[in-house]
Motif scaffolding. Structure first.
Motif, PDB file in Angstrom:
ATOM      1  N   CYS A 144       0.742  -1.273  -0.021  1.00 34.54           N
ATOM      2  CA  CYS A 144      -0.023  -0.057   0.101  1.00 34.54           C
ATOM      3  C   CYS A 144       0.775   1.128   0.084  1.00 34.54           C
ATOM      4  CB  CYS A 144      -0.681   0.022   1.251  1.00 34.54           C
ATOM      5  SG  CYS A 144      -2.263  -1.018   1.123  1.00 34.54           S
ATOM      6  N   SER A 145       2.033   1.413   0.694  1.00 36.07           N
ATOM      7  CA  SER A 145       2.886   2.384   0.755  1.00 36.07           C
ATOM      8  C   SER A 145       3.229   2.727  -0.718  1.00 36.07           C
ATOM      9  CB  SER A 145       4.107   2.297   1.538  1.00 36.07           C
ATOM     10  OG  SER A 145       4.685   1.156   1.248  1.00 36.07           O
ATOM     11  N   THR A 146       3.321   1.924  -1.397  1.00 31.43           N
ATOM     12  CA  THR A 146       4.153   2.105  -2.861  1.00 31.43           C
ATOM     13  C   THR A 146       2.605   2.382  -3.817  1.00 31.43           C
ATOM     14  OG1 THR A 146       5.471   0.201  -2.791  1.00 31.43           O
ATOM     15  CG2 THR A 146       4.756   0.916  -4.980  1.00 31.43           C
ATOM     16  N   VAL A 147       1.362   2.189  -3.476  1.00 35.75           N
ATOM     17  CA  VAL A 147       0.287   2.576  -4.147  1.00 35.75           C
ATOM     18  C   VAL A 147       0.045   3.924  -3.837  1.00 35.75           C
ATOM     19  CG1 VAL A 147      -2.060   2.193  -4.445  1.00 35.75           C
ATOM     20  CG2 VAL A 147      -0.622   0.436  -4.240  1.00 35.75           C
ATOM     21  N   LEU A 148      -0.023   4.175  -2.502  1.00 30.54           N
ATOM     22  CA  LEU A 148      -0.201   5.634  -2.160  1.00 30.54           C
ATOM     23  C   LEU A 148       0.908   6.633  -2.471  1.00 30.54           C
ATOM     24  CD1 LEU A 148      -1.993   4.754   1.243  1.00 30.54           C
ATOM     25  CD2 LEU A 148      -3.176   5.338  -0.929  1.00 30.54           C
ATOM     26  N   ASN A 149       2.092   6.237  -2.201  1.00 32.10           N
ATOM     27  CA  ASN A 149       3.123   7.187  -2.877  1.00 32.10           C
ATOM     28  C   ASN A 149       2.929   7.588  -4.208  1.00 32.10           C
ATOM     29  OD1 ASN A 149       4.379   7.510  -0.199  1.00 32.10           O
ATOM     30  ND2 ASN A 149       5.620   5.770  -0.329  1.00 32.10           N
ATOM     31  N   GLY A 150       2.702   6.516  -5.057  1.00 30.85           N
ATOM     32  CA  GLY A 150       2.730   6.824  -6.476  1.00 30.85           C
ATOM     33  C   GLY A 150       1.430   7.556  -7.034  1.00 30.85           C
ATOM     34  N   LEU A 151       0.567   7.648  -6.060  1.00 28.57           N
ATOM     35  CA  LEU A 151      -0.780   8.231  -6.466  1.00 28.57           C
ATOM     36  C   LEU A 151      -1.147   9.661  -5.645  1.00 28.57           C
ATOM     37  CD1 LEU A 151      -3.062   5.000  -7.261  1.00 28.57           C
ATOM     38  CD2 LEU A 151      -1.874   6.330  -8.827  1.00 28.57           C
ATOM     39  N   ILE A 152      -0.295   9.730  -4.920  1.00 26.71           N
ATOM     40  CA  ILE A 152      -0.389  10.999  -3.681  1.00 26.71           C
ATOM     41  C   ILE A 152      -0.673  12.386  -4.762  1.00 26.71           C
ATOM     42  CG2 ILE A 152       1.868  11.696  -3.353  1.00 26.71           C
ATOM     43  CD1 ILE A 152      -0.653  11.792  -0.690  1.00 26.71           C
ATOM     44  N   ALA A 153       0.066  12.315  -5.755  1.00 21.66           N
ATOM     45  CA  ALA A 153      -0.047  13.751  -6.716  1.00 21.66           C
ATOM     46  C   ALA A 153      -1.363  13.532  -7.512  1.00 21.66           C
ATOM     47  CB  ALA A 153       1.025  13.545  -7.577  1.00 21.66           C
ATOM     48  N   CYS A 154      -2.293  12.523  -7.345  1.00 21.11           N
ATOM     49  CA  CYS A 154      -3.634  12.576  -7.865  1.00 21.11           C
ATOM     50  C   CYS A 154      -4.842  13.180  -7.143  1.00 21.11           C
ATOM     51  CB  CYS A 154      -3.958  11.348  -8.352  1.00 21.11           C
ATOM     52  SG  CYS A 154      -2.786  10.403  -9.531  1.00 21.11           S
ATOM     53  N   LEU A 155      -4.344  13.395  -5.673  1.00 16.78           N
ATOM     54  CA  LEU A 155      -5.320  13.657  -4.772  1.00 16.78           C
ATOM     55  C   LEU A 155      -6.119  15.014  -5.043  1.00 16.78           C
ATOM     56  CD1 LEU A 155      -6.796  12.824  -2.178  1.00 16.78           C
ATOM     57  CD2 LEU A 155      -4.910  13.955  -0.872  1.00 16.78           C
ATOM     58  N   SER A 156      -5.295  16.023  -5.709  1.00 15.83           N
ATOM     59  CA  SER A 156      -5.844  17.412  -5.730  1.00 15.83           C
ATOM     60  C   SER A 156      -7.025  17.077  -6.729  1.00 15.83           C
ATOM     61  CB  SER A 156      -4.755  18.308  -5.974  1.00 15.83           C
ATOM     62  OG  SER A 156      -4.274  17.974  -7.402  1.00 15.83           O
ATOM     63  N   TYR A 157      -6.807  16.255  -7.902  1.00 18.25           N
ATOM     64  CA  TYR A 157      -7.601  16.115  -8.931  1.00 18.25           C
ATOM     65  C   TYR A 157      -8.873  15.339  -8.775  1.00 18.25           C
ATOM     66  CZ  TYR A 157      -9.802  14.418 -13.252  1.00 18.25           C
ATOM     67  OH  TYR A 157     -10.776  14.141 -14.118  1.00 18.25           O
ATOM     68  N   VAL A 158      -8.686  14.192  -8.025  1.00 14.78           N
ATOM     69  CA  VAL A 158     -10.011  13.329  -7.549  1.00 14.78           C
ATOM     70  C   VAL A 158     -10.796  14.301  -6.498  1.00 14.78           C
ATOM     71  CG1 VAL A 158      -8.685  11.162  -7.959  1.00 14.78           C
ATOM     72  CG2 VAL A 158      -8.633  12.052  -5.592  1.00 14.78           C
ATOM     73  N   VAL A 159     -10.281  15.256  -5.862  1.00 10.93           N
ATOM     74  CA  VAL A 159     -11.154  15.941  -5.022  1.00 10.93           C
ATOM     75  C   VAL A 159     -11.844  17.283  -5.726  1.00 10.93           C
ATOM     76  CG1 VAL A 159     -10.928  17.515  -2.922  1.00 10.93           C
ATOM     77  CG2 VAL A 159      -9.908  15.228  -2.824  1.00 10.93           C
ATOM     78  N   SER A 160     -10.989  17.762  -6.339  1.00  7.76           N
ATOM     79  CA  SER A 160     -11.461  19.086  -6.943  1.00  7.76           C
ATOM     80  C   SER A 160     -11.374  19.225  -8.411  1.00  7.76           C
ATOM     81  CB  SER A 160     -10.438  20.182  -6.647  1.00  7.76           C
ATOM     82  OG  SER A 160     -10.108  20.337  -5.114  1.00  7.76           O
ATOM     83  N   GLY A 161     -11.144  18.276  -9.153  1.00 11.03           N
ATOM     84  CA  GLY A 161     -11.016  18.207 -10.477  1.00 11.03           C
ATOM     85  C   GLY A 161      -9.887  18.994 -11.239  1.00 11.03           C
ATOM     86  N   GLY A 162     -10.288  19.538 -12.196  1.00  8.61           N
ATOM     87  CA  GLY A 162      -9.164  20.463 -13.013  1.00  8.61           C
ATOM     88  C   GLY A 162      -8.262  19.515 -13.723  1.00  8.61           C
ATOM     89  N   LYS A 163      -7.054  20.345 -13.869  1.00  6.03           N
ATOM     90  CA  LYS A 163      -5.769  19.567 -14.755  1.00  6.03           C
ATOM     91  C   LYS A 163      -5.333  18.596 -14.069  1.00  6.03           C
ATOM     92  CE  LYS A 163      -2.001  20.635 -17.336  1.00  6.03           C
ATOM     93  NZ  LYS A 163      -0.667  21.329 -17.543  1.00  6.03           N
ATOM     94  N   VAL A 164      -5.170  17.358 -14.771  1.00  2.00           N
ATOM     95  CA  VAL A 164      -4.314  16.351 -14.085  1.00  2.00           C
ATOM     96  C   VAL A 164      -2.864  16.566 -14.037  1.00  2.00           C
ATOM     97  CG1 VAL A 164      -4.024  13.870 -14.131  1.00  2.00           C
ATOM     98  CG2 VAL A 164      -6.390  14.737 -14.771  1.00  2.00           C
ATOM     99  N   PRO A 165      -2.369  16.433 -12.823  1.00  2.00           N
ATOM    100  CA  PRO A 165      -1.116  16.810 -12.707  1.00  2.00           C
ATOM    101  C   PRO A 165       0.074  15.579 -13.467  1.00  2.00           C
ATOM    102  CG  PRO A 165      -1.818  16.882 -10.577  1.00  2.00           C
ATOM    103  CD  PRO A 165      -3.069  16.353 -11.437  1.00  2.00           C
ATOM    104  N   PRO A 166       0.897  16.193 -14.218  1.00  2.00           N
ATOM    105  CA  PRO A 166       1.788  15.030 -14.964  1.00  2.00           C
ATOM    106  C   PRO A 166       2.320  14.053 -13.909  1.00  2.00           C
ATOM    107  CG  PRO A 166       2.267  17.363 -15.740  1.00  2.00           C
ATOM    108  CD  PRO A 166       1.393  17.523 -14.625  1.00  2.00           C
ATOM    109  N   PRO A 179      -7.715   7.363 -14.970  1.00  2.00           N
ATOM    110  CA  PRO A 179      -6.891   6.534 -15.737  1.00  2.00           C
ATOM    111  C   PRO A 179      -6.761   6.669 -17.318  1.00  2.00           C
ATOM    112  CG  PRO A 179      -7.887   4.808 -14.132  1.00  2.00           C
ATOM    113  CD  PRO A 179      -8.584   6.493 -14.092  1.00  2.00           C
ATOM    114  N   GLY A 180      -8.161   7.073 -17.590  1.00  2.00           N
ATOM    115  CA  GLY A 180      -8.320   7.295 -19.168  1.00  2.00           C
ATOM    116  C   GLY A 180      -7.428   8.821 -19.319  1.00  2.00           C
ATOM    117  N   LYS A 181      -7.544   9.369 -18.655  1.00  4.06           N
ATOM    118  CA  LYS A 181      -7.276  10.964 -18.680  1.00  4.06           C
ATOM    119  C   LYS A 181      -5.465  10.963 -18.950  1.00  4.06           C
ATOM    120  CE  LYS A 181     -10.601  13.901 -17.227  1.00  4.06           C
ATOM    121  NZ  LYS A 181     -10.771  15.095 -18.137  1.00  4.06           N
TER     122      LYS A 181
END
Length: 121
Positions: free
Chosen positions: A32-54, A99-101
């Motif tokens: 889980c630590s690998t999963v969450l570390n890899g996806l922490i940058a996605c948190l702002s998008y899944v909460v607020s939308g907008g542009k997906v960070p690279p 994922p599609g984005k």
């Protein structure tokens, strides 16, 4: 858009809990630590939308590439299920579109607190 401290603190505590409390696995599943570390940058998008960070898309692609076995995919599903039920404010439509984005198709499960990870193959 910066991530709110109200979101970062619970997610950090969740990550710490998962790392400490997760039982050791005998098969080579993704922790889980690998999963969450890899996806922490996605948190702002899944909460607020907008542009997906690279960095979010890089994390998704890396994780998707690493999840080669059924045990890996079930582990990723379980970690995301725990995170989805533990973080307030997640927009599950944004999470499902992510994922599609990022150009990743055929994710074998929905990111949801109701996901049945035992059926992921």
């Amino acid at each position: 858009m910066p991530i709110s401290r109200k979101i970062v603190k619970p997610l950090s505590l969740l990550l710490l809990y998962i790392v400490i409390a997760a039982p050791p696995r005998t098969e080579a599943a993704i922790p889980c630590s690998t999963v969450l570390n890899g996806l922490i940058a996605c948190l702002s998008y899944v909460v607020s939308g907008g542009k997906v960070p690279p960095t979010c898309c890089r994390g998704i692609k890396s994780l998707y590439g690493a999840a080669k076995t059924t045990a890996d995919r079930q582990s990723v599903c379980s970690c995301l299920k725990i995170a989805a039920s533990s973080v307030n404010g997640i927009n599950f439509k944004n999470a499902a579109a992510l994922p599609g984005k990022c150009g990743v198709k055929n994710i074998p499960f929905k990111i949801s607190p109701k996901a049945d990870c035992s059926k992921v193959k």
